[in-house]
Design a protein around this motif. Structure first.
Motif, PDB file in Angstrom:
ATOM      1  N   ILE A 177      53.808  18.780  14.614  1.00  0.00           N
ATOM      2  CA  ILE A 177      55.022  19.347  15.200  1.00  0.00           C
ATOM      3  C   ILE A 177      54.663  20.599  16.001  1.00  0.00           C
ATOM      4  O   ILE A 177      55.113  20.787  17.126  1.00  0.00           O
ATOM      5  CB  ILE A 177      56.081  19.652  14.102  1.00  0.00           C
ATOM      6  CG1 ILE A 177      56.578  18.349  13.467  1.00  0.00           C
ATOM      7  CG2 ILE A 177      57.262  20.449  14.666  1.00  0.00           C
ATOM      8  CD1 ILE A 177      57.462  18.525  12.239  1.00  0.00           C
TER       9      ILE A 177
ATOM     10  N   PHE B  62      52.986  19.573  19.331  1.00  0.00           N
ATOM     11  CA  PHE B  62      53.953  19.100  20.318  1.00  0.00           C
ATOM     12  C   PHE B  62      54.809  20.259  20.839  1.00  0.00           C
ATOM     13  O   PHE B  62      55.076  20.359  22.031  1.00  0.00           O
ATOM     14  CB  PHE B  62      54.855  18.011  19.720  1.00  0.00           C
ATOM     15  CG  PHE B  62      54.265  16.621  19.778  1.00  0.00           C
ATOM     16  CD1 PHE B  62      53.853  16.075  20.982  1.00  0.00           C
ATOM     17  CD2 PHE B  62      54.142  15.852  18.627  1.00  0.00           C
ATOM     18  CE1 PHE B  62      53.314  14.787  21.048  1.00  0.00           C
ATOM     19  CE2 PHE B  62      53.600  14.566  18.671  1.00  0.00           C
ATOM     20  CZ  PHE B  62      53.191  14.032  19.887  1.00  0.00           C
TER      21      PHE B  62
ATOM     22  N   ILE C 159      58.931  21.233  25.641  1.00  0.00           N
ATOM     23  CA  ILE C 159      59.218  20.529  24.387  1.00  0.00           C
ATOM     24  C   ILE C 159      59.631  21.544  23.331  1.00  0.00           C
ATOM     25  O   ILE C 159      58.843  22.417  22.957  1.00  0.00           O
ATOM     26  CB  ILE C 159      58.005  19.699  23.910  1.00  0.00           C
ATOM     27  CG1 ILE C 159      57.767  18.560  24.911  1.00  0.00           C
ATOM     28  CG2 ILE C 159      58.234  19.142  22.503  1.00  0.00           C
ATOM     29  CD1 ILE C 159      56.842  17.512  24.460  1.00  0.00           C
TER      30      ILE C 159
ATOM     31  N   ARG D  61      61.405  22.662  19.509  1.00  0.00           N
ATOM     32  CA  ARG D  61      61.107  22.389  18.114  1.00  0.00           C
ATOM     33  C   ARG D  61      61.694  21.048  17.632  1.00  0.00           C
ATOM     34  O   ARG D  61      61.027  20.273  16.969  1.00  0.00           O
ATOM     35  CB  ARG D  61      61.710  23.536  17.300  1.00  0.00           C
ATOM     36  CG  ARG D  61      61.318  23.612  15.878  1.00  0.00           C
ATOM     37  CD  ARG D  61      60.131  24.512  15.663  1.00  0.00           C
ATOM     38  NE  ARG D  61      59.483  24.087  14.431  1.00  0.00           N
ATOM     39  CZ  ARG D  61      58.218  24.290  14.148  1.00  0.00           C
ATOM     40  NH1 ARG D  61      57.447  24.897  14.999  1.00  0.00           N
ATOM     41  NH2 ARG D  61      57.714  23.871  13.023  1.00  0.00           N
TER      42      ARG D  61
ATOM     43  N   THR E 274      62.674  18.412  19.441  1.00  0.00           N
ATOM     44  CA  THR E 274      62.018  17.283  20.100  1.00  0.00           C
ATOM     45  C   THR E 274      60.646  17.063  19.480  1.00  0.00           C
ATOM     46  O   THR E 274      60.247  15.923  19.212  1.00  0.00           O
ATOM     47  CB  THR E 274      61.885  17.547  21.616  1.00  0.00           C
ATOM     48  OG1 THR E 274      63.159  17.884  22.131  1.00  0.00           O
ATOM     49  CG2 THR E 274      61.343  16.337  22.352  1.00  0.00           C
TER      50      THR E 274
ATOM     51  N   GLN F  60      59.714  17.643  16.499  1.00  0.00           N
ATOM     52  CA  GLN F  60      59.913  17.003  15.204  1.00  0.00           C
ATOM     53  C   GLN F  60      60.140  15.496  15.379  1.00  0.00           C
ATOM     54  O   GLN F  60      59.558  14.681  14.683  1.00  0.00           O
ATOM     55  CB  GLN F  60      61.164  17.621  14.579  1.00  0.00           C
ATOM     56  CG  GLN F  60      61.035  17.911  13.119  1.00  0.00           C
ATOM     57  CD  GLN F  60      62.201  18.777  12.654  1.00  0.00           C
ATOM     58  OE1 GLN F  60      62.190  19.985  12.794  1.00  0.00           O
ATOM     59  NE2 GLN F  60      63.211  18.139  12.124  1.00  0.00           N
ATOM     60  N   ARG F  61      60.982  15.162  16.374  1.00  0.00           N
ATOM     61  CA  ARG F  61      61.278  13.748  16.621  1.00  0.00           C
ATOM     62  C   ARG F  61      60.014  13.008  17.083  1.00  0.00           C
ATOM     63  O   ARG F  61      59.749  11.883  16.662  1.00  0.00           O
ATOM     64  CB  ARG F  61      62.385  13.628  17.676  1.00  0.00           C
ATOM     65  CG  ARG F  61      63.048  12.257  17.633  1.00  0.00           C
ATOM     66  CD  ARG F  61      64.205  12.163  18.600  1.00  0.00           C
ATOM     67  NE  ARG F  61      65.042  13.352  18.558  1.00  0.00           N
ATOM     68  CZ  ARG F  61      65.685  13.850  19.607  1.00  0.00           C
ATOM     69  NH1 ARG F  61      65.589  13.266  20.779  1.00  0.00           N
ATOM     70  NH2 ARG F  61      66.433  14.934  19.482  1.00  0.00           N
TER      71      ARG F  61
END
Lengths: 198, 198
Positions: free
Chosen positions: B12, B15, B21, B23, B25, B27-28
């Motif tokens: 996470i 990304f 991007i 937090r 997004t 995570q997803r």
């Protein structure tokens, strides 16, 4: 000859295949990777594989974990009398961030969706029933407030009713910081229905 | 104990450190990677490293490439009389996508920005001057229509003026499909200034 490097094109494709990342963002990300120090890219690359190799699902609550059972299920500090049922591991993170819940979780792995062919047997419903020993006193249903989440909530409520366990659901109403004026009808209806005595 | 897996937390973070991007997004995306088949993750992971190892900058135009000179500079089909000057490799992709330009490129690697301490010596300006042999007849300045791009355009125009080469810039005006009513003053001013005879 739009892309002068095939590898960059491949990386753009990879990024673009991820959810919520469009073509333009993918392009920007690929160029960013090109400018990152090599060791950082190596770390990123390694963590991607690590996630696949190290992360599993807890055999009790089906949340993601690296040790089985997960740290929440194994913890002596958590209240084993309450189980919060959620759809996805991300929802566990969301609830944990409130620091208001000290019980256990149960991750269903989705929600009922007849249109997509997702029935109770595709979710960890049976695994939830197995956990309902004498110690468990309350099940909190914390599913998404959409059609699938509603369907699942009603299904589980019906399923759990015959057992002598309190079944609750999280409140639906106006989000904090929002404007009553701009709330949609469905939300405002739920907020009125769910009014509480002061 | 917000994240029950340290590796997922690391992914996470990775990304989330990428531009555009957030937090949530991140995570997803991390959860998406967890659900991807292992071989796809291995490919993604490999391409990340490949980009760092294989992709270089063309020694002539400074666009990204895997072979030096790049496929555009090396091509016999491109018109070597026109050079389009852009800020970044992404801009080359944007111009190539129009299929309207058949000349060569020169990637500056940014734009002049005194506030950020970026002067002409930080860009590939000297390298552009070296390319201006008798064959080159036109330089198209295709820099971003913002303060930095404007500054760079004016700087390059002044620098190139003494040489007997046509220096042009791409038009600024109303984008196709937009509404005149909603155009900002600066854009509409440029559109009026840049009017063409019918």
């Amino acid at each position: 000859m739009i892309y002068t490097s095939e590898t960059i094109e491949q990386l753009i494709e990879e990024f673009a295949s991820l959810p919520s990342i469009g073509r333009k963002t993918a392009q920007r990300l690929a160029m960013h990777v090109l400018k990152m120090p090599r060791e950082e890219v190596v770390t990123f690359s390694k963590i991607l594989i690590d996630v696949k190799d190290k992360v599993r699902y807890c055999s009790i609550c089906f949340n993601i974990t690296e040790s089985d059972p997960c740290s929440i299920c194994a913890s002596q500090k958590r209240n084993k009398k309450i189980i919060c049922v959620v759809e996805e591991p991300n929802d566990v993170i969301a609830v944990e961030k409130t620091h208001e819940f000290n019980g256990l979780y149960h991750v269903l792995g989705g929600a009922l969706s007849p249109l997509d062919g997702i029935g109770p047997e595709d979710l960890k419903v049976k695994e939830l029933l197995v956990r309902l020993n004498d110690e468990v006193q309350e099940i909190i249903l914390a599913l998404n407030p959409n059609v699938e989440g509603e369907t699942t909530t009603l299904y589980l409520a019906k399923l759990l009713k015959p057992l002598s366990i309190n079944v609750t659901r999280i409140a639906r109403g106006l989000p904090i910081g929002s404007d009553l004026e701009f709330a949609d009808e469905a939300t405002l209806t739920r907020a009125l229905e769910g009014r509480v005595a002061l």
